[in-house]
Design a protein around this motif. Sequence first.
Motif, PDB file in Angstrom:
ATOM      1  N   THR A   1       0.859  -1.177   0.000  1.00 58.29           N
ATOM      2  CA  THR A   1       0.000   0.000   0.000  1.00 58.29           C
ATOM      3  C   THR A   1       0.891   1.221   0.000  1.00 58.29           C
ATOM      4  O   THR A   1       1.781   1.364   0.844  1.00 58.29           O
ATOM      5  CB  THR A   1      -0.921   0.012   1.235  1.00 58.29           C
ATOM      6  OG1 THR A   1      -1.513  -1.270   1.343  1.00 58.29           O
ATOM      7  CG2 THR A   1      -2.004   1.064   1.086  1.00 58.29           C
ATOM      8  N   LEU A   2       0.661   2.055  -0.983  1.00 53.80           N
ATOM      9  CA  LEU A   2       1.544   3.199  -1.185  1.00 53.80           C
ATOM     10  C   LEU A   2       0.690   4.423  -1.484  1.00 53.80           C
ATOM     11  O   LEU A   2       0.011   4.455  -2.509  1.00 53.80           O
ATOM     12  CB  LEU A   2       2.458   2.889  -2.382  1.00 53.80           C
ATOM     13  CG  LEU A   2       3.888   3.351  -2.294  1.00 53.80           C
ATOM     14  CD1 LEU A   2       4.604   2.630  -1.171  1.00 53.80           C
ATOM     15  CD2 LEU A   2       4.599   3.071  -3.596  1.00 53.80           C
ATOM     16  N   GLY A   3       0.708   5.381  -0.581  1.00 54.35           N
ATOM     17  CA  GLY A   3      -0.083   6.592  -0.806  1.00 54.35           C
ATOM     18  C   GLY A   3      -1.546   6.246  -1.052  1.00 54.35           C
ATOM     19  O   GLY A   3      -2.169   6.811  -1.938  1.00 54.35           O
ATOM     20  N   GLY A   4      -2.079   5.277  -0.283  1.00 54.60           N
ATOM     21  CA  GLY A   4      -3.497   4.950  -0.377  1.00 54.60           C
ATOM     22  C   GLY A   4      -3.846   4.078  -1.567  1.00 54.60           C
ATOM     23  O   GLY A   4      -5.011   3.810  -1.832  1.00 54.60           O
ATOM     24  N   ARG A   5      -2.863   3.612  -2.323  1.00 57.01           N
ATOM     25  CA  ARG A   5      -3.110   2.772  -3.476  1.00 57.01           C
ATOM     26  C   ARG A   5      -2.487   1.405  -3.254  1.00 57.01           C
ATOM     27  O   ARG A   5      -1.438   1.299  -2.629  1.00 57.01           O
ATOM     28  CB  ARG A   5      -2.390   3.406  -4.669  1.00 57.01           C
ATOM     29  CG  ARG A   5      -3.230   3.624  -5.853  1.00 57.01           C
ATOM     30  CD  ARG A   5      -2.350   4.334  -6.866  1.00 57.01           C
ATOM     31  NE  ARG A   5      -2.794   5.691  -7.055  1.00 57.01           N
ATOM     32  CZ  ARG A   5      -3.780   6.005  -7.878  1.00 57.01           C
ATOM     33  NH1 ARG A   5      -4.392   5.082  -8.563  1.00 57.01           N
ATOM     34  NH2 ARG A   5      -4.144   7.260  -8.039  1.00 57.01           N
ATOM     35  N   THR A   6      -3.146   0.371  -3.755  1.00 56.11           N
ATOM     36  CA  THR A   6      -2.569  -0.960  -3.641  1.00 56.11           C
ATOM     37  C   THR A   6      -1.770  -1.243  -4.905  1.00 56.11           C
ATOM     38  O   THR A   6      -2.288  -1.107  -6.006  1.00 56.11           O
ATOM     39  CB  THR A   6      -3.687  -2.008  -3.495  1.00 56.11           C
ATOM     40  OG1 THR A   6      -4.492  -1.604  -2.389  1.00 56.11           O
ATOM     41  CG2 THR A   6      -3.108  -3.376  -3.215  1.00 56.11           C
ATOM     42  N   VAL A   7      -0.503  -1.597  -4.736  1.00 61.10           N
ATOM     43  CA  VAL A   7       0.326  -1.883  -5.910  1.00 61.10           C
ATOM     44  C   VAL A   7       0.995  -3.245  -5.770  1.00 61.10           C
ATOM     45  O   VAL A   7       1.202  -3.739  -4.668  1.00 61.10           O
ATOM     46  CB  VAL A   7       1.397  -0.791  -6.153  1.00 61.10           C
ATOM     47  CG1 VAL A   7       0.777   0.491  -6.655  1.00 61.10           C
ATOM     48  CG2 VAL A   7       2.205  -0.541  -4.899  1.00 61.10           C
ATOM     49  N   THR A   8       1.303  -3.833  -6.924  1.00 63.97           N
ATOM     50  CA  THR A   8       1.926  -5.159  -6.953  1.00 63.97           C
ATOM     51  C   THR A   8       3.443  -5.002  -7.116  1.00 63.97           C
ATOM     52  O   THR A   8       3.924  -3.938  -7.525  1.00 63.97           O
ATOM     53  CB  THR A   8       1.400  -5.958  -8.159  1.00 63.97           C
ATOM     54  OG1 THR A   8       1.777  -5.263  -9.359  1.00 63.97           O
ATOM     55  CG2 THR A   8      -0.107  -6.108  -8.102  1.00 63.97           C
ATOM     56  N   PRO A   9       4.201  -6.073  -6.823  1.00 59.66           N
ATOM     57  CA  PRO A   9       5.651  -6.009  -7.044  1.00 59.66           C
ATOM     58  C   PRO A   9       5.991  -5.712  -8.510  1.00 59.66           C
ATOM     59  O   PRO A   9       6.972  -5.027  -8.797  1.00 59.66           O
ATOM     60  CB  PRO A   9       6.135  -7.414  -6.662  1.00 59.66           C
ATOM     61  CG  PRO A   9       5.067  -7.987  -5.810  1.00 59.66           C
ATOM     62  CD  PRO A   9       3.793  -7.357  -6.223  1.00 59.66           C
ATOM     63  N   GLU A  10       5.147  -6.206  -9.435  1.00 59.09           N
ATOM     64  CA  GLU A  10       5.390  -5.948 -10.860  1.00 59.09           C
ATOM     65  C   GLU A  10       5.258  -4.461 -11.162  1.00 59.09           C
ATOM     66  O   GLU A  10       6.015  -3.897 -11.946  1.00 59.09           O
ATOM     67  CB  GLU A  10       4.401  -6.725 -11.738  1.00 59.09           C
ATOM     68  CG  GLU A  10       4.631  -8.227 -11.773  1.00 59.09           C
ATOM     69  CD  GLU A  10       4.138  -8.935 -10.514  1.00 59.09           C
ATOM     70  OE1 GLU A  10       3.314  -8.358  -9.766  1.00 59.09           O
ATOM     71  OE2 GLU A  10       4.581 -10.063 -10.262  1.00 59.09           O
TER      72      GLU A  10
END
Length: 580
Positions: free
Chosen positions: A80-89
């Motif tokens: 979770t980064l700045g309120g967004r969910t992101v994947t390793p890709e």
Amino acid sequence: MEPIVGIDLGTTNSAVAHLTPDGPNIIPNALGGRLTPSVVGVDESGVVVVGAAARELQVVRPDRCAALFKRHMGTDKTYTLGGRTVTPEELSGLVLRSLKADAEAFFARPVTRAVITCPAYFNDRQRKATIAAGRIAGLTVERILNEPTAAAIAYGFHDSREDKKLLIFDLGGGTFDVSVVELFDGALEVRASAGETALGGEDFTRAIAARVLEGFGTSFERAEVTTPLLVARLIQQGEVAKCRLSREETAVVRVPDAAGEFTAAAKEVTVTRAQLDAWVSPTLTRIELPIRRALADAKLTRDEIDEVILVGGATRMPLVVRRVRELFGKDPHRRLNPDEVVALGAAVQAGLVGRAGAVEDLVVTDVAPFTLGVAVVKQFGGDVQEGYFDPVIDRNTTIPVSRVKQYSTVAPNQTAIRVRVYQGESRKVADNLLLGEFEVNGIPSGPPGQEVDVRFTYDLNGVLEVEATVVATKRKVTHVIARHAKGLSEEQVRRAVREMEKLKAHPREEAVNRFLLARAERVYKELAVEARRVLGALLDGFEAGLESRDPEAIGRHREALQHFLSLHDPDGENPTGNEE
Ligand code: ADP
Ligand code: MG
């Protein structure tokens, strides 16, 4: 023709390079750096920062940053980064996008094609994840190249006429990989690879922090829980000291207070190289087992290794070089910067891809990174025990490969068997990974011992085909595994690209300013009240300058700020202090 670049997408640091008539060259990033930390963050204004600026942000706001995501490529882990969910890709995609922008600025033209490296042990799924990361960044991945092979290419071994056995010793930030690469008939082949997924330069930095804390009567583990900000700060200090000790005999570590700040009363601890060597020596013995394993898998002894190549920033430590020399009784190759060789090799390979017809010059083959086999029952006297793993293809077998083994029924009138396919190194299947299973029926009824042949065929793309044949009737059942290994689908990549476009990033020209702001924010907390006031005023001026968008004002304030930082944070410009 459009340039094709070579990229080392590292766990700690990444780099991009290209091939010139004089050999491969590193392309500097917007800050003039040769390495870009594989760190992504979201700053206070919700804007994405990548590389050195993100690493600065990580010291003060670890919660807004992600690092070490290469370890989770091809898994379901999210951040979770700045309120967004992101994947390793996606995170890797952001690092690649930043390197792509650096290459485009360098060539003054679009760059859309790349050769990207990955560890030799990456499985099909992790390789696909790497290709997906490239596509998310707008890059066509021309080839995925094994890191040890890239290192061998950087040293020109692909041009060598002699057959040779190379050992690639790669000690990075958090992983140790050792590979035996054989040069045979002009082809480079990874014969075996082994490693330690939790051994690297970070451990040596932690050792410094831990010993300093011990001196103050606390353990690292305890401090991590009670005073995490102090620990984050001390690690940053320890990192700088560690790199300094590769060049000098002593280094000073300043000890922050519980809030991670440096008060006027901050203690200083002097660490010597001899001390550091003594602290990390026990940890460093952990390199020996993977070396033994890789050599055993390649069926070689230490003496049969012709050349040893040093890769990874942590091999800049004199102690590491000494150990390698002792272990192999010869001087390792370290003419090239160890943290750049992989990118340099990738650039050579990229050049070969670009030169039509030259690709065949370099045949790169591969090994199966894990043991593949089936579940069997075992009979101990009259006792039948389930859940044993029976290997069909051993780890580090050169692929493509096809192997067959015969199994038989255990019960009277048993007309079906279930083939359960596993990968892993344990004797019991419970500790290995189930890849797939299928049923074979139509076995003629009769006494136990009816035979079934099971053939495993593993191809260069990591696709495993399992075929079972009932010997008496020639009845065959075929099952294909690993293609379903969950790479991102076309649609998922497209969605990720759209998501990435929404993530605001600063234009590349802004990189220096962003890095400077992040670094100044970190340094601010390290200063005593007086100096802090001065830095505060300089920061206000710089921010006002940025606000005004007046290039002259920005330049003037930037220079003043840079001058101040060069006096108060001399190691901050280039924390590793590594020169070209
Ligand atoms: P990775 O392959 O994990 O991306 P690198 O090959 O860039 O990483 O290695 C990073 C590690 O090398 C870090 O732990 C860093 O502290 C260490 N390192 C870099 N320069 C030096 C140096 N001069 N002395 C000791 N360690 C160093
Ligand atoms: Mg590396």
